[in-house]
Design an enzyme around this catalytic site. Structure first.
Site, PDB file in Angstrom:
ATOM      1  N   ALA A 243       0.880  -1.234   0.037  1.00 21.19           N
ATOM      2  CA  ALA A 243      -0.070  -0.074  -0.073  1.00 21.19           C
ATOM      3  C   ALA A 243       0.820   1.207  -0.024  1.00 21.19           C
ATOM      4  CB  ALA A 243      -1.052  -0.015   1.017  1.00 21.19           C
TER       5      ALA A 243
ATOM      6  N   GLY B 123       2.533   3.149  -5.896  1.00 20.39           N
ATOM      7  CA  GLY B 123       1.715   2.684  -7.127  1.00 20.39           C
ATOM      8  C   GLY B 123       0.075   2.398  -6.906  1.00 20.39           C
ATOM      9  N   ILE B 124      -0.319   1.469  -7.377  1.00 19.33           N
ATOM     10  CA  ILE B 124      -1.841   0.957  -7.482  1.00 19.33           C
ATOM     11  C   ILE B 124      -2.400   0.760  -5.816  1.00 19.33           C
ATOM     12  CG2 ILE B 124      -3.682  -0.558  -7.974  1.00 19.33           C
ATOM     13  CD1 ILE B 124      -1.876  -1.585 -10.398  1.00 19.33           C
TER      14      ILE B 124
ATOM     15  N   TYR C 210       5.864 -14.624 -14.332  1.00 19.26           N
ATOM     16  CA  TYR C 210       4.979 -13.657 -13.840  1.00 19.26           C
ATOM     17  C   TYR C 210       3.517 -14.129 -14.274  1.00 19.26           C
ATOM     18  CZ  TYR C 210       2.707  -8.958 -13.411  1.00 19.26           C
ATOM     19  OH  TYR C 210       1.980  -7.913 -12.958  1.00 19.26           O
TER      20      TYR C 210
END
Length: 280
Positions: free
Chosen positions: A9, A12-13, A160
């Site tokens: 957190a 970024g997102i 990924y």
């Protein structure tokens, strides 16, 4: 007032998600690996809404003991948890292994599976809890036959993709197993967001990433679907078939999407769950 825990957190997102939820009145638990950056994020988020509480919990998603301690810390101060956003993403710049498991798969799937498992009691106690797992359209590059297997020749994109496919299968199985406990689960494609992913690529991939960057989304845009799933009434999320909250579904641009992959089966989802339990 609802409480949401967001992994990764501080940047970024994840940080964009935290900012959006705090503006909507959510109390927040920020789970971060870097304490200094986590405290910076706490200050930023708290300033946006001084009326809510913001807590920082430290954890390394490639370390089971660290995850267990973090979950225990949360359980020691909270009786319920309304929203769990498994947002933190690890993009490999080289193939590494943790306990013979490829590191990005460990961080992106196993770490979040273990964290979710240890927080299930709090989620059940909420009565209407939601688990949101950040996946990606990169799931198309995944292959379930590679899960949990050491492969020195694995490409970065395949590694990924394996983790992102696992995120979807985990979401589906979680939704099935805990529907009666009042827990709904969602997998999310945030879009292609400006980040450091691909910064280590060479050759053709480097050229492709360079050309794509001007068209990538901001973190705020990438967070929109997670925020929608965390805050929209369940009645809004219900699928046409009546399944509560669209639970188990894959969402992009705040709408359910089909998952097109040969490994997207109930058997693979159940098998992934069973093998992941070995890490709890």
């Amino acid at each position: 007032m609802k409480t949401a825990l967001i992994t990764g957190a501080n940047v970024g997102i994840g940080l964009a998600t935290a900012k959006a939820l705090v503006r909507r009145g959510f109390n927040l638990i920020l789970l971060c690996r870097n304490e200094a950056k986590g405290r910076e994020a706490m200050a930023v988020v708290q300033q946006l809404n001084p009326a809510i509480t913001v807590e920082l919990v430290m954890a390394d998603l490639t370390n089971i003991d660290s995850i267990r301690r973090a979950a225990q810390q949360v359980k020691s101060t909270h009786q319920t948890l309304d929203i769990l956003i498994n947002n933190a993403g690890f993009s490999p710049d080289r193939i590494e292994f943790v306990d013979n498991i490829e590191k990005s798969f460990y961080a992106n799937h196993i770490g979040h599976f273990v964290l979710t498992h240890y927080l299930l009691d709090l989620l059940k106690a909420s009565g209407e809890a939601r688990v949101i797992n950040l996946s990606s359209l990169a799931y198309a590059l995944g292959n379930a036959t590679r899960f949990f297997k050491r492969n020195e020749k694995l490409s970065l994109l395949s590694a990924y993709g394996d983790g992102k496919l696992a995120n979807i299968l985990f979401t589906e199985e979680l939704a099935q197993r805990y529907a009666d406990a009042g827990i709904t689960a969602y997998a999310v494609h945030p879009g292609v967001v400006k980040s450091n992913f691909g910064g280590n690529f060479t050759g053709t991939l480097q050229v492709v990433m360079s050309l794509a960057r001007p068209f990538m989304r901001t973190p705020e845009r990438g967070a929109e679907t997670s925020v929608y799933l965390a805050s929209a009434p369940l009645s809004v999320l219900i699928k046409p078939d009546g399944k509560a909250g669209g639970s188990g579904g894959f969402f992009a641009d705040s709408a359910p999407k089909l998952v097109k992959h040969n490994d997207n089966t109930r058997k693979q989802a159940a098998d992934l769950w069973t093998k992941s339990l070995a890490f709890v």
